[in-house]
Design a protein around this motif. Structure first.
Motif, mmCIF file in Angstrom:
data_model
loop_
_atom_site.group_PDB
_atom_site.id
_atom_site.type_symbol
_atom_site.label_atom_id
_atom_site.label_comp_id
_atom_site.label_asym_id
_atom_site.label_seq_id
_atom_site.Cartn_x
_atom_site.Cartn_y
_atom_site.Cartn_z
ATOM 1 N N ALA A 3 -0.268 -7.669 12.169
ATOM 2 C CA ALA A 3 -1.287 -6.654 12.439
ATOM 3 C C ALA A 3 -1.268 -5.575 11.361
ATOM 4 N N LEU A 4 -0.063 -5.172 10.955
ATOM 5 C CA LEU A 4 0.065 -4.157 9.913
ATOM 6 C C LEU A 4 -0.497 -4.670 8.586
ATOM 7 N N SER A 5 -0.196 -5.937 8.296
ATOM 8 C CA SER A 5 -0.694 -6.543 7.058
ATOM 9 C C SER A 5 -2.219 -6.618 7.065
ATOM 10 N N ARG A 6 -2.788 -6.892 8.227
ATOM 11 C CA ARG A 6 -4.241 -6.983 8.341
ATOM 12 C C ARG A 6 -4.895 -5.615 8.107
ATOM 13 N N HIS A 7 -4.307 -4.576 8.706
ATOM 14 C CA HIS A 7 -4.837 -3.224 8.497
ATOM 15 C C HIS A 7 -4.784 -2.854 7.020
ATOM 16 N N LEU A 8 -3.687 -3.203 6.360
ATOM 17 C CA LEU A 8 -3.551 -2.884 4.941
ATOM 18 C C LEU A 8 -4.582 -3.641 4.110
ATOM 19 N N GLU A 25 -11.705 -2.223 1.676
ATOM 20 C CA GLU A 25 -12.684 -1.140 1.834
ATOM 21 C C GLU A 25 -12.695 -0.212 0.628
ATOM 22 N N LEU A 26 -11.503 0.082 0.081
ATOM 23 C CA LEU A 26 -11.408 0.995 -1.050
ATOM 24 C C LEU A 26 -11.594 0.293 -2.388
ATOM 25 N N GLY A 27 -11.428 -1.019 -2.396
ATOM 26 C CA GLY A 27 -11.601 -1.775 -3.630
ATOM 27 C C GLY A 27 -10.470 -1.621 -4.618
ATOM 28 N N VAL A 28 -9.273 -1.288 -4.124
ATOM 29 C CA VAL A 28 -8.099 -1.132 -4.996
ATOM 30 C C VAL A 28 -6.877 -1.726 -4.304
ATOM 31 N N LYS A 29 -5.868 -2.079 -5.100
ATOM 32 C CA LYS A 29 -4.584 -2.507 -4.546
ATOM 33 C C LYS A 29 -3.729 -1.263 -4.355
ATOM 34 N N LEU A 30 -3.200 -1.112 -3.152
ATOM 35 C CA LEU A 30 -2.406 0.067 -2.827
ATOM 36 C C LEU A 30 -0.916 -0.164 -3.006
ATOM 37 N N PHE A 31 -0.480 -1.421 -2.930
ATOM 38 C CA PHE A 31 0.935 -1.745 -3.094
ATOM 39 C C PHE A 31 1.078 -2.991 -3.957
ATOM 40 N N ALA A 32 2.151 -3.019 -4.704
ATOM 41 C CA ALA A 32 2.532 -4.239 -5.415
ATOM 42 C C ALA A 32 3.652 -4.904 -4.621
ATOM 43 N N ARG A 33 3.495 -6.180 -4.313
ATOM 44 C CA ARG A 33 4.502 -6.883 -3.525
ATOM 45 C C ARG A 33 5.702 -7.211 -4.394
ATOM 46 N N GLU A 34 6.891 -6.947 -3.869
ATOM 47 C CA GLU A 34 8.139 -7.247 -4.559
ATOM 48 C C GLU A 34 9.048 -8.052 -3.630
ATOM 49 N N PRO A 35 10.111 -8.675 -4.180
ATOM 50 C CA PRO A 35 10.980 -9.524 -3.336
ATOM 51 C C PRO A 35 11.563 -8.796 -2.126
ATOM 52 N N ARG A 36 11.868 -7.517 -2.272
ATOM 53 C CA ARG A 36 12.523 -6.781 -1.186
ATOM 54 C C ARG A 36 11.611 -5.758 -0.521
ATOM 55 N N GLY A 37 10.322 -5.872 -0.708
ATOM 56 C CA GLY A 37 9.415 -4.922 -0.066
ATOM 57 C C GLY A 37 8.162 -4.720 -0.883
ATOM 58 N N VAL A 38 7.654 -3.503 -0.840
ATOM 59 C CA VAL A 38 6.436 -3.182 -1.579
ATOM 60 C C VAL A 38 6.645 -1.895 -2.369
ATOM 61 N N ARG A 39 5.914 -1.764 -3.454
ATOM 62 C CA ARG A 39 5.962 -0.576 -4.300
ATOM 63 C C ARG A 39 4.544 -0.035 -4.440
ATOM 64 N N PRO A 40 4.330 1.255 -4.171
ATOM 65 C CA PRO A 40 2.967 1.797 -4.258
ATOM 66 C C PRO A 40 2.437 1.769 -5.689
ATOM 67 N N THR A 41 1.178 1.413 -5.832
ATOM 68 C CA THR A 41 0.496 1.499 -7.119
ATOM 69 C C THR A 41 0.087 2.946 -7.360
ATOM 70 N N ALA A 42 -0.515 3.198 -8.523
ATOM 71 C CA ALA A 42 -1.006 4.548 -8.802
ATOM 72 C C ALA A 42 -2.039 4.970 -7.751
ATOM 73 N N ALA A 43 -2.890 4.008 -7.339
ATOM 74 C CA ALA A 43 -3.875 4.308 -6.286
ATOM 75 C C ALA A 43 -3.177 4.603 -4.965
ATOM 76 N N GLY A 44 -2.098 3.868 -4.680
ATOM 77 C CA GLY A 44 -1.350 4.104 -3.457
ATOM 78 C C GLY A 44 -0.706 5.481 -3.436
ATOM 79 N N GLU A 45 -0.179 5.898 -4.586
ATOM 80 C CA GLU A 45 0.425 7.232 -4.668
ATOM 81 C C GLU A 45 -0.619 8.310 -4.390
ATOM 82 N N ARG A 46 -1.815 8.137 -4.962
ATOM 83 C CA ARG A 46 -2.867 9.141 -4.760
ATOM 84 C C ARG A 46 -3.347 9.151 -3.316
ATOM 85 N N LEU A 47 -3.496 7.964 -2.728
ATOM 86 C CA LEU A 47 -3.958 7.912 -1.346
ATOM 87 C C LEU A 47 -2.930 8.535 -0.410
#
Length: 315
Positions: free
Chosen positions: A31-36, A42-64
């Motif tokens: 459900a969380l993945s679907r919301h993301l 909706e925003l037309g940008v990637k908010l996180f970069a997927r990594e082996p141990r989790g996710v890292r916010p992109t520049a757009a994610g930091e601003r949001l």
């Protein structure tokens, strides 16, 4: 984009992994993945970069995240304010204070809130005036109690009192205590000042005079304790208010001389975001800050001059 999407996004950002965020929010990872995914689409940008141990916010994610934190905080404050309208003042208010203001009214403010508004949660933050204003503009605090704020249409400013600035240092460096000293003569001494920027305005609001101080300064610091230690060790002298180093003045380690030709004064102001509606809790804390500041002046605890009539408002 709705508040639930922002709430879940903030959880992912803060936890750094979908699984951890899902556990915190008590929802399924899917459900969380679907919301993301919906939010990114909706925003037309990637908010996180997927990594082996989790996710890292992109520049757009930091601003949001910066926007989301402010939006969610404002929404929570609005809900609490309307829910408690007409009842006991409740909610959470964060106040940022310049060093002298915290020294003068920080503890009395906590005491009054504890005694009179037990359902009001108060957060106090101490920093230099410039940093405090930046915290206000980024919605990290609700009220800023600072000196010499700049003219800014984003701010609603209430002047409260005015302090006269003095030269502070060891007597063997600054000369006869309490004897007035000309501004031009200060420039011949080894000066320690607050670092340039918004915080430096707390010394003097006159840009020309401030530049002259900065040009002659031996040291620039962003630390009140660092300046105090340097003064006591005789490394220089500083322009400030008496309250700034009151305990050292009372103990005789430092002395003060009033500055003349011209006199230097600074204004203590209470600042809020101009387009942010005031909640009952915010109004209560604002009134307390004003009342306690005026009381400190009237009692002599704060050597300053009130610039508002203490009997003119509900203070």
């Amino acid at each position: 984009m709705d508040n639930r999407q922002l709430w879940y996004f903030a959880a992912i950002y803060e936890e750094g992994a979908l699984a951890h965020a899902a556990t915190r929010e008590r929802v399924a990872v899917s459900a969380l993945s679907r919301h993301l995914a919906n939010l990114e689409a909706e925003l037309g940008v990637k908010l996180f970069a997927r990594e082996p141990r989790g996710v890292r916010p992109t520049a757009a994610g930091e601003r949001l995240y910066s926007h989301a934190r402010a939006i969610l905080r404002a929404t929570a404050a609005a809900e609490a304010d309307l829910r408690d309208a007409g009842r006991e003042v409740a909610g959470e208010i964060s106040v940022g204070m310049a060093y002298s203001a915290m020294k003068a009214i920080g503890v009395p403010l906590m005491r009054r809130v504890l005694a009179e508004h037990p359902k009001l949660r108060l957060t106090l933050t101490e920093s230099l005036s410039g940093s405090t204003l930046l915290h206000l503009l980024s919605s990290e605090i609700d009220i800023a109690v600072v000196f010499n704020p700049p003219a800014d249409p984003r701010l609603r400013v209430q002047p409260v009192l005015e302090e006269r600035m003095v030269l502070v240092g060891r007597p063997d460096m600054i000369g006869e205590p309490d004897l007035p000293i000309r501004f031009d003569d200060i420039l011949k001494l080894p000066l320690i000042i607050l670092r340039q920027g918004l915080s430096a305005r707390a010394i003097v609001d006159d840009g020309a005079l401030l530049k002259r101080l900065e040009r002659r300064a031996r040291f620039e610091m962003n630390s009140v304790s660092g300046i105090a230690g340097s003064l006591v060790q005789g490394l220089g002298c500083a322009v400030g208010a008496r309250l700034f180093m009151q305990e050292y003045l009372d103990g005789g380690a430092l002395a003060a001389r009033p500055i003349v030709e011209p006199e230097l004064r600074r204004a203590l102001c209470i600042c809020e975001i101009a387009d942010q509606p005031a909640t009952f809790a915010l109004e209560t804390v604002r009134r307390l800050c004003i009342r306690l500041s005026l009381d400190a002046v009237e009692s002599g605890a704060w050597e300053a001059r009130s610039v508002i009539d203490p009997h003119s408002g509900p203070y």
